[in-house]
Design an enzyme around this catalytic site. Structure first.
Site, PDB file in Angstrom:
ATOM      1  N   LYS A  14      13.243  11.318  12.423  1.00  0.00           N
ATOM      2  CA  LYS A  14      14.020  11.338  10.898  1.00  0.00           C
ATOM      3  C   LYS A  14      13.171  12.194   9.851  1.00  0.00           C
ATOM      4  O   LYS A  14      13.983  12.927   9.190  1.00  0.00           O
ATOM      5  CB  LYS A  14      13.992   9.829  10.139  1.00  0.00           C
ATOM      6  CG  LYS A  14      14.788   8.940  10.892  1.00  0.00           C
ATOM      7  CD  LYS A  14      15.126   7.556  10.262  1.00  0.00           C
ATOM      8  CE  LYS A  14      13.849   6.697   9.843  1.00  0.00           C
ATOM      9  NZ  LYS A  14      13.136   6.045  10.951  1.00  0.00           N
ATOM     10  N   ARG A  87      16.771  -0.315   4.748  1.00  0.00           N
ATOM     11  CA  ARG A  87      16.448  -1.062   6.125  1.00  0.00           C
ATOM     12  C   ARG A  87      17.209  -2.218   6.379  1.00  0.00           C
ATOM     13  O   ARG A  87      16.801  -2.893   7.426  1.00  0.00           O
ATOM     14  CB  ARG A  87      14.919  -0.938   6.212  1.00  0.00           C
ATOM     15  CG  ARG A  87      14.487   0.241   6.834  1.00  0.00           C
ATOM     16  CD  ARG A  87      12.830  -0.244   6.750  1.00  0.00           C
ATOM     17  NE  ARG A  87      11.991   0.458   7.854  1.00  0.00           N
ATOM     18  CZ  ARG A  87      11.256   1.441   7.518  1.00  0.00           C
ATOM     19  NH1 ARG A  87      11.520   2.406   6.789  1.00  0.00           N
ATOM     20  NH2 ARG A  87      10.431   2.176   8.382  1.00  0.00           N
ATOM     21  N   ARG A 121       1.609  10.535  17.676  1.00  0.00           N
ATOM     22  CA  ARG A 121       1.881  11.070  16.138  1.00  0.00           C
ATOM     23  C   ARG A 121       0.489  11.351  15.343  1.00  0.00           C
ATOM     24  O   ARG A 121      -0.295  10.435  15.253  1.00  0.00           O
ATOM     25  CB  ARG A 121       2.850  10.191  15.470  1.00  0.00           C
ATOM     26  CG  ARG A 121       3.061  10.365  14.019  1.00  0.00           C
ATOM     27  CD  ARG A 121       4.282   9.888  13.299  1.00  0.00           C
ATOM     28  NE  ARG A 121       4.243   8.358  13.206  1.00  0.00           N
ATOM     29  CZ  ARG A 121       5.179   7.794  12.933  1.00  0.00           C
ATOM     30  NH1 ARG A 121       6.242   8.331  12.511  1.00  0.00           N
ATOM     31  NH2 ARG A 121       5.141   6.530  12.460  1.00  0.00           N
ATOM     32  N   ARG A 154      -1.610   7.282  11.761  1.00  0.00           N
ATOM     33  CA  ARG A 154      -1.196   6.594  10.513  1.00  0.00           C
ATOM     34  C   ARG A 154      -2.072   5.020  10.883  1.00  0.00           C
ATOM     35  O   ARG A 154      -1.898   4.441  12.149  1.00  0.00           O
ATOM     36  CB  ARG A 154       0.220   6.146  10.718  1.00  0.00           C
ATOM     37  CG  ARG A 154       0.780   7.171   9.273  1.00  0.00           C
ATOM     38  CD  ARG A 154       2.194   6.984   9.399  1.00  0.00           C
ATOM     39  NE  ARG A 154       2.959   5.916   9.430  1.00  0.00           N
ATOM     40  CZ  ARG A 154       4.182   5.616   9.498  1.00  0.00           C
ATOM     41  NH1 ARG A 154       4.995   6.815   9.377  1.00  0.00           N
ATOM     42  NH2 ARG A 154       4.594   4.493   9.299  1.00  0.00           N
ATOM     43  N   ARG A 165       7.745  -3.106  14.105  1.00  0.00           N
ATOM     44  CA  ARG A 165       8.422  -2.317  13.539  1.00  0.00           C
ATOM     45  C   ARG A 165       9.689  -1.978  14.058  1.00  0.00           C
ATOM     46  O   ARG A 165      11.006  -1.941  13.648  1.00  0.00           O
ATOM     47  CB  ARG A 165       7.779  -0.816  13.103  1.00  0.00           C
ATOM     48  CG  ARG A 165       7.157  -1.174  11.697  1.00  0.00           C
ATOM     49  CD  ARG A 165       5.943  -0.110  11.830  1.00  0.00           C
ATOM     50  NE  ARG A 165       6.112   1.342  12.075  1.00  0.00           N
ATOM     51  CZ  ARG A 165       5.019   2.101  12.507  1.00  0.00           C
ATOM     52  NH1 ARG A 165       3.879   1.504  12.909  1.00  0.00           N
ATOM     53  NH2 ARG A 165       5.339   3.405  12.859  1.00  0.00           N
TER      54      ARG A 165
HETATM   55  P1  AMP Z   1       8.056   4.276   7.445  1.00  0.00           P
HETATM   56  O1  AMP Z   1       7.009   5.355   6.982  1.00  0.00           O
HETATM   57  O2  AMP Z   1       9.573   4.585   7.131  1.00  0.00           O
HETATM   58  O3  AMP Z   1       7.825   3.993   9.004  1.00  0.00           O
HETATM   59  O4  AMP Z   1       7.560   3.046   6.660  1.00  0.00           O
HETATM   60  C1  AMP Z   1       6.344   2.574   6.881  1.00  0.00           C
HETATM   61  C2  AMP Z   1       6.261   0.917   6.493  1.00  0.00           C
HETATM   62  O5  AMP Z   1       6.646   0.811   4.936  1.00  0.00           O
HETATM   63  C3  AMP Z   1       7.372   0.046   7.179  1.00  0.00           C
HETATM   64  O6  AMP Z   1       6.819  -0.276   8.342  1.00  0.00           O
HETATM   65  C4  AMP Z   1       7.573  -1.081   6.215  1.00  0.00           C
HETATM   66  O7  AMP Z   1       6.357  -1.825   6.137  1.00  0.00           O
HETATM   67  C5  AMP Z   1       7.422  -0.253   4.677  1.00  0.00           C
HETATM   68  N1  AMP Z   1       8.930   0.231   4.219  1.00  0.00           N
HETATM   69  C6  AMP Z   1       9.198   1.579   4.350  1.00  0.00           C
HETATM   70  N2  AMP Z   1      10.595   1.446   3.835  1.00  0.00           N
HETATM   71  C7  AMP Z   1      10.834   0.266   3.891  1.00  0.00           C
HETATM   72  C8  AMP Z   1      12.176  -0.270   3.246  1.00  0.00           C
HETATM   73  N3  AMP Z   1      13.185   0.460   3.086  1.00  0.00           N
HETATM   74  N4  AMP Z   1      12.142  -1.567   3.051  1.00  0.00           N
HETATM   75  C9  AMP Z   1      11.099  -2.293   3.454  1.00  0.00           C
HETATM   76  N5  AMP Z   1       9.827  -2.042   3.838  1.00  0.00           N
HETATM   77  C10 AMP Z   1       9.827  -0.590   4.050  1.00  0.00           C
END
Ligand code: AMP
Length: 208
Positions: A14, A87, A121, A154, A165
Site C-alpha cells: 500500500k 482500519r 522490509r 521497523r 497485525r
Molecule cells: P502501519 O504503518 O500502517 O502498519 O501501522 C503501524 C501501527 O500503527 C499499527 O500496527 C497500529 O498499531 C497503528 N495504527 C496505524 N494506523 C492505525 C489506525 N487507522 N487505527 C489504529 N491503529 C493504527
C-alpha cells in the site's frame, strides 16, 4: 483528483503504491502509521500513548486516530490517498462523514506472502524510504539509495507483532470491504505482482 482508501494486509505494498501516486500525480499520502511513528519519535502526548500499542502490533483506540487526523481531513479536499486508515468500521464511517471517498482499493495478498515481505522490509532511519531486501534491495546493503541513511527493520516487524497485525486485519479491517462494496466503491487489485505492474493495473482501473 480522487480520494482513495488503500486496504490490505501489512506488507501488501500500500505504502509503495501511495508513494508512486504522490511522486507521479502529486497525491497527498496520509499514512496514520507513519504519523504515529513520527509522534513516538518526538515523544508527543499521543506518541507516548500509542507506543505500547504499536510495539505489540495492536490497533490504537479510534478516538486517538481521530485526534491524530483532525487537521488533515476537511470537507471538499481531494487528491488524498489514505494508507492504513480506516482500519475499523467506526473509522470508515467517520471518514465517510468528513470527506467524499471515490474508491477503496483492496490489495490482495496471502498472509504467507505478506509475512515473507514484512520480514525482509527495511526502512531508512532518515527519510523513511522503504526497501525490500528480496524485491527492491538498496544498491549498498543497509544504506539508503536516496539519502545515504542507515536502513533498519521497523520496531514492530518481529514475528509476534506481525501475526497480531495480520489477525487484527482479518478481524477488524477486512469487514470494511463489505462496507465499501455496499456503496459500490471497491476495486480488487492483485498485490502479488511487481510494484510497476500493480501501479499500471491500478491506474487503468481508476482512469488515472
Ligand atoms: P502501519 O504503518 O500502517 O502498519 O501501522 C503501524 C501501527 O500503527 C499499527 O500496527 C497500529 O498499531 C497503528 N495504527 C496505524 N494506523 C492505525 C489506525 N487507522 N487505527 C489504529 N491503529 C493504527
Amino acid at each position: 483528483m480522487l480520494n482513495l482508501v488503500f486496504l490490505g494486509v501489512q506488507g501488501c505494498g500500500k505504502g509503495t503504491q501511495a508513494n508512486i501516486l504522490k511522486e507521479r500525480f502529486n497525491y497527498e499520502h496520509i499514512s496514520t502509521g507513519e504519523m504515529l511513528r513520527e509522534h513516538i519519535k518526538n515523544k508527543t502526548a499521543i506518541g507516548l500513548k500509542a507506543e505500547a500499542y504499536l510495539s505489540k502490533g495492536a490497533l490504537i483506540p479510534d478516538e486517538d486516530v481521530f485526534e491524530l487526523l483532525f487537521n488533515h481531513i476537511s470537507e471538499g479536499k481531494s487528491g488524498i490517498v489514505f494508507d492504513g486508515f480506516p482500519r475499523t468500521l467506526v473509522q470508515a464511517q467517520y471518514l465517510e462523514e468528513k470527506i467524499k471517498i471515490d474508491y477503496a482499493i483492496f490489495f490482495e495478498l496471502s498472509d504467507e506472502a505478506a509475512i515473507e515481505r514484512i520480514v525482509s522490509r527495511r526502512v531508512c532511519q532518515q527519510c523513511q524510504t522503504t526497501y525490500n531486501m528480496l524485491l527492491k534491495p538498496p544498491k549498498n546493503s543497509n544504506q539508503c539509495d536516496v539519502c545515504g541513511g542507515h536502513l533498519e527493520s521497523r520496531d514492530d516487524d518481529y514475528e509476534e507483532a506481525i501475526r497480531s497485525r495480520i489477525n487484527s486485519f482479518h478481524k477488524q479491517t477486512k469487514p470494511l470491504i463489505e462496507f465499501y462494496k455496499s456503496m459500490d466503491k471497491v476495486i480488487f487489485i492483485d498485490a502479488a505482482d511487481s510494484p510497476e505492474k500493480i501501479h499500471k493495473n491500478l491506474s487503468q482501473r481508476i482512469n488515472l
